[in-house]
Design a protein around this motif. Structure first.
Motif, PDB file in Angstrom:
ATOM      1  N   GLU A  11      31.364  30.583  15.875  1.00 48.37           N
ATOM      2  CA  GLU A  11      30.319  31.301  15.165  1.00 48.37           C
ATOM      3  C   GLU A  11      30.912  32.560  14.540  1.00 48.37           C
ATOM      4  O   GLU A  11      31.622  33.330  15.196  1.00 48.37           O
ATOM      5  CB  GLU A  11      29.194  31.673  16.124  1.00 48.37           C
ATOM      6  CG  GLU A  11      27.995  32.268  15.439  1.00 48.37           C
ATOM      7  CD  GLU A  11      26.861  32.539  16.408  1.00 48.37           C
ATOM      8  OE1 GLU A  11      26.093  33.466  16.132  1.00 48.37           O
ATOM      9  OE2 GLU A  11      26.754  31.832  17.430  1.00 48.37           O
ATOM     10  N   TYR A  12      30.608  32.750  13.262  1.00 48.22           N
ATOM     11  CA  TYR A  12      31.139  33.874  12.492  1.00 48.22           C
ATOM     12  C   TYR A  12      30.807  35.205  13.160  1.00 48.22           C
ATOM     13  O   TYR A  12      29.672  35.470  13.513  1.00 48.22           O
ATOM     14  CB  TYR A  12      30.566  33.821  11.077  1.00 48.22           C
ATOM     15  CG  TYR A  12      31.029  34.926  10.168  1.00 48.22           C
ATOM     16  CD1 TYR A  12      32.359  35.024   9.807  1.00 48.22           C
ATOM     17  CD2 TYR A  12      30.136  35.852   9.678  1.00 48.22           C
ATOM     18  CE1 TYR A  12      32.800  36.024   8.960  1.00 48.22           C
ATOM     19  CE2 TYR A  12      30.562  36.865   8.825  1.00 48.22           C
ATOM     20  CZ  TYR A  12      31.890  36.946   8.472  1.00 48.22           C
ATOM     21  OH  TYR A  12      32.332  37.938   7.642  1.00 48.22           O
ATOM     22  N   GLN A  13      31.824  35.989  13.362  1.00 51.99           N
ATOM     23  CA  GLN A  13      31.770  37.347  13.901  1.00 51.99           C
ATOM     24  C   GLN A  13      31.195  37.449  15.310  1.00 51.99           C
ATOM     25  O   GLN A  13      30.689  38.503  15.683  1.00 51.99           O
ATOM     26  CB  GLN A  13      31.053  38.284  12.935  1.00 51.99           C
ATOM     27  CG  GLN A  13      31.860  38.519  11.679  1.00 51.99           C
ATOM     28  CD  GLN A  13      31.311  39.639  10.822  1.00 51.99           C
ATOM     29  OE1 GLN A  13      30.155  40.042  10.944  1.00 51.99           O
ATOM     30  NE2 GLN A  13      32.137  40.157   9.954  1.00 51.99           N
ATOM     31  N   ASN A  14      31.295  36.395  16.099  1.00 53.04           N
ATOM     32  CA  ASN A  14      30.944  36.549  17.507  1.00 53.04           C
ATOM     33  C   ASN A  14      32.196  37.014  18.255  1.00 53.04           C
ATOM     34  O   ASN A  14      33.241  37.264  17.650  1.00 53.04           O
ATOM     35  CB  ASN A  14      30.348  35.267  18.088  1.00 53.04           C
ATOM     36  CG  ASN A  14      31.359  34.143  18.271  1.00 53.04           C
ATOM     37  OD1 ASN A  14      32.539  34.295  17.972  1.00 53.04           O
ATOM     38  ND2 ASN A  14      30.893  33.013  18.751  1.00 53.04           N
ATOM     39  N   LYS A  15      32.110  37.124  19.563  1.00 48.73           N
ATOM     40  CA  LYS A  15      33.236  37.654  20.342  1.00 48.73           C
ATOM     41  C   LYS A  15      34.500  36.814  20.147  1.00 48.73           C
ATOM     42  O   LYS A  15      35.584  37.360  19.911  1.00 48.73           O
ATOM     43  CB  LYS A  15      32.858  37.719  21.818  1.00 48.73           C
ATOM     44  CG  LYS A  15      33.954  38.270  22.693  1.00 48.73           C
ATOM     45  CD  LYS A  15      33.520  38.306  24.151  1.00 48.73           C
ATOM     46  CE  LYS A  15      34.647  38.768  25.035  1.00 48.73           C
ATOM     47  NZ  LYS A  15      34.273  38.756  26.453  1.00 48.73           N
ATOM     48  N   TRP A  17      35.269  34.779  17.690  1.00 50.86           N
ATOM     49  CA  TRP A  17      35.719  34.950  16.303  1.00 50.86           C
ATOM     50  C   TRP A  17      36.560  36.221  16.184  1.00 50.86           C
ATOM     51  O   TRP A  17      37.663  36.207  15.638  1.00 50.86           O
ATOM     52  CB  TRP A  17      34.516  35.017  15.360  1.00 50.86           C
ATOM     53  CG  TRP A  17      34.857  35.394  13.954  1.00 50.86           C
ATOM     54  CD1 TRP A  17      35.026  36.661  13.470  1.00 50.86           C
ATOM     55  CD2 TRP A  17      35.111  34.521  12.859  1.00 50.86           C
ATOM     56  NE1 TRP A  17      35.352  36.629  12.138  1.00 50.86           N
ATOM     57  CE2 TRP A  17      35.404  35.327  11.735  1.00 50.86           C
ATOM     58  CE3 TRP A  17      35.097  33.149  12.716  1.00 50.86           C
ATOM     59  CZ2 TRP A  17      35.697  34.783  10.495  1.00 50.86           C
ATOM     60  CZ3 TRP A  17      35.384  32.616  11.472  1.00 50.86           C
ATOM     61  CH2 TRP A  17      35.676  33.428  10.385  1.00 50.86           C
ATOM     62  N   ASN A  18      36.016  37.329  16.664  1.00 44.56           N
ATOM     63  CA  ASN A  18      36.722  38.614  16.560  1.00 44.56           C
ATOM     64  C   ASN A  18      38.033  38.608  17.323  1.00 44.56           C
ATOM     65  O   ASN A  18      39.028  39.164  16.863  1.00 44.56           O
ATOM     66  CB  ASN A  18      35.817  39.749  17.035  1.00 44.56           C
ATOM     67  CG  ASN A  18      34.656  39.986  16.091  1.00 44.56           C
ATOM     68  OD1 ASN A  18      34.776  39.818  14.889  1.00 44.56           O
ATOM     69  ND2 ASN A  18      33.522  40.356  16.636  1.00 44.56           N
ATOM     70  N   ASN A  19      38.047  37.947  18.488  1.00 42.39           N
ATOM     71  CA  ASN A  19      39.294  37.837  19.249  1.00 42.39           C
ATOM     72  C   ASN A  19      40.340  37.021  18.494  1.00 42.39           C
ATOM     73  O   ASN A  19      41.513  37.390  18.448  1.00 42.39           O
ATOM     74  CB  ASN A  19      39.037  37.209  20.615  1.00 42.39           C
ATOM     75  CG  ASN A  19      38.467  38.176  21.619  1.00 42.39           C
ATOM     76  OD1 ASN A  19      38.543  39.398  21.463  1.00 42.39           O
ATOM     77  ND2 ASN A  19      37.869  37.646  22.659  1.00 42.39           N
ATOM     78  N   VAL A  21      40.559  36.474  15.235  1.00 40.62           N
ATOM     79  CA  VAL A  21      41.020  37.222  14.055  1.00 40.62           C
ATOM     80  C   VAL A  21      42.002  38.304  14.487  1.00 40.62           C
ATOM     81  O   VAL A  21      43.049  38.497  13.871  1.00 40.62           O
ATOM     82  CB  VAL A  21      39.826  37.811  13.273  1.00 40.62           C
ATOM     83  CG1 VAL A  21      40.288  38.801  12.224  1.00 40.62           C
ATOM     84  CG2 VAL A  21      39.020  36.689  12.625  1.00 40.62           C
ATOM     85  N   ARG A  69      42.824  44.205  21.992  1.00 44.36           N
ATOM     86  CA  ARG A  69      41.689  44.473  21.113  1.00 44.36           C
ATOM     87  C   ARG A  69      40.654  45.332  21.850  1.00 44.36           C
ATOM     88  O   ARG A  69      40.107  46.284  21.286  1.00 44.36           O
ATOM     89  CB  ARG A  69      41.040  43.160  20.657  1.00 44.36           C
ATOM     90  CG  ARG A  69      39.843  43.343  19.775  1.00 44.36           C
ATOM     91  CD  ARG A  69      39.296  41.968  19.338  1.00 44.36           C
ATOM     92  NE  ARG A  69      37.935  42.089  18.913  1.00 44.36           N
ATOM     93  CZ  ARG A  69      36.872  42.073  19.690  1.00 44.36           C
ATOM     94  NH1 ARG A  69      37.007  41.921  20.988  1.00 44.36           N
ATOM     95  NH2 ARG A  69      35.674  42.171  19.197  1.00 44.36           N
TER      96      ARG A  69
END
Length: 73
Positions: A11-15, A17-19, A21, A69
């Protein structure tokens, strides 16, 4: 050289996703991290103990990068 492309649906910009990236960006910006990651990946080729040991070994490295992060590195 024939390369396989693998991907994950996240899911875009979930935890996660952010990890992921952050993980990608960190490997792109840190030569030391890239070298260490290659050693982890090459570990599987040299180990005859199977995929479970490899994924456990790789998971430790990935979690270490994810924790950077959280620390704001």
């Amino acid at each position: 050289m024939d390369r396989k492309i693998r991907g994950k649906k996240v899911e875009y910009q979930n935890k996660l996703w952010n990890n992921l990236v952050f993980f990608r960006d960190h490997l792109n910006s840190s030569e030391d991290a890239r070298i260490e990651y290659l050693k982890v990946k090459n570990y599987h080729e040299k180990s005859s103990k199977g995929i479970n040991e490899y994924t456990d070994h790789k998971e430790d490295f990935v979690k270490k990068i994810f924790n950077l992060r959280l620390k704001g590195v």
